[in-house]
Design a protein around this motif. Sequence first.
Motif, PDB file in Angstrom:
ATOM      1  N   ASN A  18       0.830  -1.204   0.000  1.00  0.00           N
ATOM      2  CA  ASN A  18       0.000   0.000   0.000  1.00  0.00           C
ATOM      3  C   ASN A  18       0.866   1.258   0.000  1.00  0.00           C
ATOM      4  O   ASN A  18       0.582   2.228  -0.718  1.00  0.00           O
ATOM      5  CB  ASN A  18      -0.908  -0.006   1.225  1.00  0.00           C
ATOM      6  N   LEU A  19       1.936   1.251   0.784  1.00  0.00           N
ATOM      7  CA  LEU A  19       2.823   2.414   0.846  1.00  0.00           C
ATOM      8  C   LEU A  19       3.576   2.608  -0.463  1.00  0.00           C
ATOM      9  O   LEU A  19       3.608   3.721  -1.021  1.00  0.00           O
ATOM     10  CB  LEU A  19       3.824   2.236   1.991  1.00  0.00           C
ATOM     11  N   MET A  20       4.179   1.548  -0.982  1.00  0.00           N
ATOM     12  CA  MET A  20       5.027   1.679  -2.165  1.00  0.00           C
ATOM     13  C   MET A  20       4.244   2.051  -3.413  1.00  0.00           C
ATOM     14  O   MET A  20       4.741   2.767  -4.285  1.00  0.00           O
ATOM     15  CB  MET A  20       5.802   0.377  -2.396  1.00  0.00           C
ATOM     16  N   THR A  21       3.003   1.584  -3.513  1.00  0.00           N
ATOM     17  CA  THR A  21       2.206   1.911  -4.687  1.00  0.00           C
ATOM     18  C   THR A  21       1.597   3.309  -4.611  1.00  0.00           C
ATOM     19  O   THR A  21       0.863   3.713  -5.508  1.00  0.00           O
ATOM     20  CB  THR A  21       1.091   0.869  -4.895  1.00  0.00           C
ATOM     21  N   SER A  22       1.918   4.061  -3.541  1.00  0.00           N
ATOM     22  CA  SER A  22       1.524   5.458  -3.494  1.00  0.00           C
ATOM     23  C   SER A  22       2.282   6.269  -4.539  1.00  0.00           C
ATOM     24  O   SER A  22       1.889   7.378  -4.882  1.00  0.00           O
ATOM     25  CB  SER A  22       1.807   6.053  -2.104  1.00  0.00           C
ATOM     26  N   PHE A  23       3.363   5.717  -5.047  1.00  0.00           N
ATOM     27  CA  PHE A  23       4.205   6.397  -6.017  1.00  0.00           C
ATOM     28  C   PHE A  23       4.341   5.525  -7.259  1.00  0.00           C
ATOM     29  O   PHE A  23       4.171   4.309  -7.205  1.00  0.00           O
ATOM     30  CB  PHE A  23       5.593   6.662  -5.426  1.00  0.00           C
ATOM     31  N   GLY A  24       4.710   6.160  -8.365  1.00  0.00           N
ATOM     32  CA  GLY A  24       4.883   5.407  -9.602  1.00  0.00           C
ATOM     33  C   GLY A  24       5.939   4.341  -9.488  1.00  0.00           C
ATOM     34  O   GLY A  24       5.813   3.254 -10.064  1.00  0.00           O
ATOM     35  N   PHE A  25       7.007   4.618  -8.707  1.00  0.00           N
ATOM     36  CA  PHE A  25       8.084   3.632  -8.637  1.00  0.00           C
ATOM     37  C   PHE A  25       7.691   2.399  -7.844  1.00  0.00           C
ATOM     38  O   PHE A  25       8.445   1.429  -7.820  1.00  0.00           O
ATOM     39  CB  PHE A  25       9.383   4.239  -8.082  1.00  0.00           C
ATOM     40  N   GLY A  26       6.537   2.394  -7.225  1.00  0.00           N
ATOM     41  CA  GLY A  26       6.040   1.189  -6.584  1.00  0.00           C
ATOM     42  C   GLY A  26       5.181   0.356  -7.516  1.00  0.00           C
ATOM     43  O   GLY A  26       4.649  -0.683  -7.124  1.00  0.00           O
ATOM     44  N   ARG A  27       5.053   0.827  -8.756  1.00  0.00           N
ATOM     45  CA  ARG A  27       4.220   0.122  -9.730  1.00  0.00           C
ATOM     46  C   ARG A  27       5.013  -0.387 -10.919  1.00  0.00           C
ATOM     47  O   ARG A  27       4.449  -0.823 -11.916  1.00  0.00           O
ATOM     48  CB  ARG A  27       3.120   1.055 -10.220  1.00  0.00           C
ATOM     49  N   GLU A  28       6.353  -0.276 -10.834  1.00  0.00           N
ATOM     50  CA  GLU A  28       7.205  -0.718 -11.927  1.00  0.00           C
ATOM     51  C   GLU A  28       8.331  -1.578 -11.372  1.00  0.00           C
ATOM     52  O   GLU A  28       8.715  -1.445 -10.208  1.00  0.00           O
ATOM     53  CB  GLU A  28       7.797   0.487 -12.666  1.00  0.00           C
ATOM     54  N   LEU A  29       8.883  -2.439 -12.216  1.00  0.00           N
ATOM     55  CA  LEU A  29      10.020  -3.262 -11.837  1.00  0.00           C
ATOM     56  C   LEU A  29      11.282  -2.756 -12.517  1.00  0.00           C
ATOM     57  O   LEU A  29      11.243  -2.298 -13.660  1.00  0.00           O
ATOM     58  CB  LEU A  29       9.776  -4.721 -12.223  1.00  0.00           C
ATOM     59  N   VAL A  30      12.391  -2.846 -11.814  1.00  0.00           N
ATOM     60  CA  VAL A  30      13.667  -2.378 -12.346  1.00  0.00           C
ATOM     61  C   VAL A  30      14.328  -3.492 -13.153  1.00  0.00           C
ATOM     62  O   VAL A  30      14.400  -4.637 -12.714  1.00  0.00           O
ATOM     63  CB  VAL A  30      14.588  -1.931 -11.203  1.00  0.00           C
ATOM     64  N   GLU A  31      14.815  -3.129 -14.325  1.00  0.00           N
ATOM     65  CA  GLU A  31      15.538  -4.068 -15.179  1.00  0.00           C
ATOM     66  C   GLU A  31      17.028  -4.070 -14.845  1.00  0.00           C
ATOM     67  O   GLU A  31      17.644  -5.109 -14.704  1.00  0.00           O
ATOM     68  CB  GLU A  31      15.334  -3.710 -16.651  1.00  0.00           C
TER      69      GLU A  31
END
Length: 463
Positions: A18-31
């Motif tokens: 819930n906390l991390m998806t408050s931001f865009g970077f909580g909705r993407e994976l790093v390559e």
Amino acid sequence: MKQVQNLYGRYVSRSQVNLMTSFGFGRELVERAEGAWIWTRDGRRILDVTGGVGVLNHGHNHPRILAARRRFAEQRRMEVHKAFFSPYLAALSHNVATLLPGDLNISYFPNSGAEANEGAVKMAYKYHGGRRNTILRSDISFHGKTLGAGSLTGSSENAFRFPGLPGIVVHPFGDVAAVRAAVDAARTPEGKCDVYALMVEPYSASSMRCWSETDLHELRRLCDEHDIILIFDEVYTGWGKTGSLFYFMRYPGLLPDILVYSKSLGGGKASIAGYTAREPIFRKAYDRLSDVILHSTTYYGFGEETATAIEAINVVVEDDYPARARQIERILKPGLENIQKRYPEVVGQVAGTGALWGVFLTGGPKVLDIAGKLAPGFSGDPHFRTKLITLSVIAELYREHDIVSYYSPNVENPLVVAPTLAIEPDDLEHFLDGLDKTLAKGLPRLLARFVREKVGSRWPIGS
């Protein structure tokens, strides 16, 4: 991405999702990641100005750090065995002693800053043979989140109070008179000093506050006067971050009894921390056969970790990371101060040193105070307004300018700008331009968009 979030929710923490998806970077994976940059799986190139919260002074995947770890693995070196001496542990201890001033000579290398802080406190207690029972720390301190280190932490991040070390006395950060009063008040039944250690962050990386040179020397004199062990926690600020190898080293003649460090000691790859004591302190506390294993751990001096730390320190010295931090300051300081002048109604203060800066955001509609009393998880939080403003700026920087940043959960909750020391000047200018354009949109728009994306239209923030 959804699969990873589901696994986090089931096996890690639903609240963390819930906390991390408050931001865009909580909705993407790093390559992948390199230097100051991160590439996501969908092709975005993201500038990282978090510095890994102190871990990435060397940046992501520094080639010399990778090569050191690869050599260790390819040569099938021994990781750990208590029956054999480790050349890596010996070399790392020697190198640290060579770089530190005075007789800061004896080192121990656990896994984390919190463990190192607890080890330093344990040594201080043992130095006095258990005859003293009081330890002093500041009201805004951050020394870790284990039971012991957490009890020495004053940050609101540790709002829930777990059981911890006994005999802790709290004083205001930066107030020498209060420290002296606390020492004078802490007496044994025989009237002798009862303080065994004073925990100090010379520069508080979570609040951007510092002790003055005069006050740090006064603390040293006070500890000498009463035979108190002076511990400097430079877990975050060490290895060049603030423009000197360690913050305290900018002041001639200043020496702690024990220095604690971690984070970038591992070059962004190894989980390793350290604390280094003045030789007489260690000798009196532990250096006898009956006490030789009184403090030990399975992963003390783990082979690949110590080999990595040796190379990480080599890079710090050879590439002059303190000078790099000072160069970063020459760009960030005037850039952030100019932004403060342009948006005085939003930026209340900028403060920092070297490659460690805080932007203290303020303002916003009064309705935020009402929202703070109603918002789930924030009820009664006196810093709700500041947090929401700062979070909205962080989200906008990521969404519109491909910049990942963070804020400190301590005291005034500043937006922290603490990039890798390998960052390029053009990258710093990119960040400053992105922050300027973000604040130019005005708080009402930033807040409305952030809240709308997070919780819908339940909070009437404005438009």
